[in-house]
Write an enzyme that holds these catalytic residues in place. Structure first.
Site, short mmCIF file in Angstrom:
data_model
loop_
_atom_site.label_atom_id
_atom_site.label_comp_id
_atom_site.label_asym_id
_atom_site.label_seq_id
_atom_site.Cartn_x
_atom_site.Cartn_y
_atom_site.Cartn_z
N HIS A 96 6.57 2.93 -4.81
CA HIS A 96 5.60 3.95 -4.32
C HIS A 96 5.97 4.63 -2.99
CE1 HIS A 96 1.92 5.79 -2.95
NE2 HIS A 96 1.45 5.67 -4.15
N GLU A 170 5.55 11.33 -7.85
CA GLU A 170 4.50 11.72 -6.85
C GLU A 170 5.17 12.26 -5.60
OE1 GLU A 170 3.41 7.81 -5.49
OE2 GLU A 170 5.48 7.67 -4.74
#
Length: 257
Positions: A96, A170
Site C-alpha cells: 500500500h 491506487e
C-alpha cells in the site's frame, strides 16, 4: 473477453475500536452480499480476531493489511504469513502506498512479502501507484510498471502464483484526498498494466488477472469507474468504514453483471 469476477476490498487502515469493528463487520456480514462478487475487509492487526469472530458470512473474507517478508523469528513488531494462516486468513494487502511512502517500504520488500504470502497459498492484493509529481512528469506508467516488475522478479511467470494476485492501482495523489481519478485516467492506467502483463508475463493471463482501483472510491463515483472495462473492482479506504460500503458492493455487482 472472459468475465473477471468483481472484487471489492475495504481497508480500514488504523481506524476503529473493538466495539466498532465488531458491529461494523457484523453489519457487513449480515448484508445479503451477492455471490458474484469477492468481498474482503482488512482491519488493523489488533482487530483481526474481533473481525473474524464477528464475520458470519461465507461471502465475506477478512484480510490483513500487511505482513513481514520472513517467517517466524526474531522480528520484533512484525507478523508472519504463518501467523496469518494460523488465524484462518486467506488475503493480505501488500505494498500500500502508505507503507511505501510513510514507512519506507521499497519495491523489492513489497515483492518479497508478496512472494512469501503467495508461496503459502494466500491471495495478495498488490498495490501500485504514482505520486502527483510522478504523474506531472509523465512517469505514471514507468512507476507502476517498476513496482510490478519487482514482483515479477520474485515470482517469475508462474501461473499458479499470479492467479492469486489482485493488482490494486491506487494513485497516491488521490488517496484520502477526496480527489478521485477520472474514469478515463484510471482506465488508461489499467489498460497499460494489462498490456504490460500480456507482454511480460502471460498474454492469456492478462485477460483474467483482476486490476482494481483504489483512491477515494466511494458510493458516488464507483458506478462510473466500474463501467470501465478494465476496472474490476475497488480497494476502498474511508468509505469502507461507512454504511455506503455495502451500497458499493451492490453497485459493483450490478455494473459488472
Amino acid at each position: 473477453m472472459p468475465a473477471r469476477r468483481p472484487f471489492i476490498g475495504g481497508n480500514f487502515k488504523c481506524n476503529g475500536s473493538l466495539d466498532f469493528i465488531k458491529s461494523h463487520v457484523a453489519s457487513i456480514a449480515s448484508y445479503k452480499i451477492p455471490e458474484s462478487v469477492d468481498v474482503v475487509v482488512a482491519p488493523s492487526f489488533v482487530h483481526l480476531s474481533t473481525a473474524i469472530a464477528a464475520n458470519t458470512s461465507k461471502c465475506l473474507k477478512i484480510a490483513a493489511q500487511n505482513v513481514y517478508l520472513e517467517g517466524n523469528g526474531a522480528w520484533t513488531g512484525e507478523t508472519s504469513v504463518e501467523m496469518l494462516l494460523d488465524m484462518g486468513l486467506s488475503h493480505v494487502i501488500i505494498g500500500h502506498s502508505e507503507r511505501r511512502r510513510i514507512m519506507g517500504e521499497t519495491n523489492e520488500q513489497s515483492a518479497k512479502k508478496a512472494k512469501r504470502a503467495l508461496d503459502k497459498g494466500m491471495t495478495v492484493i498488490f498495490c501500485t501507484g504514482e505520486t502527483l509529481d510522478e504523474r506531472k512528469a509523465n512517469n505514471t506508467m514507468e512507476v507502476n510498471i517498476a513496482q510490478l516488475e519487482a514482483l515479477k522478479k520474485e515470482i517469475g511467470e508462474s501461473k499458479k502464483l499470479w492467479e492469486n494476485v489482485v493488482i490494486a492501482y491506487e494513485p497516491v495523489w488521490s488517496i484520502g484526498t477526496g480527489v478521485v481519478a477520472t474514469p478515463e485516467q484510471a482506465e488508461e492506467v489499467h489498460v497499460g498494466l494489462r498490456k504490460w502483463f500480456a507482454e511480460k508475463v502471460c498474454a492469456e493471463g492478462a485477460q483474467h488477472i483482476r486490476i482494481i482501483y483504489g483512491g477515494s472510491a466511494n458510493g458516488s463515483n464507483c458506478e462510473k469507474l466500474g463501467q470501465c472495462p478494465n476496472i474490476d473492482g475497488f480497494l476502498v479506504g474511508g468509505a469502507s468504514l461507512k454504511p455506503e460500503f455495502t451500497t458499493m458492493i451492490d453497485i459493483l455487482a450490478k455494473t459488472r453483471a
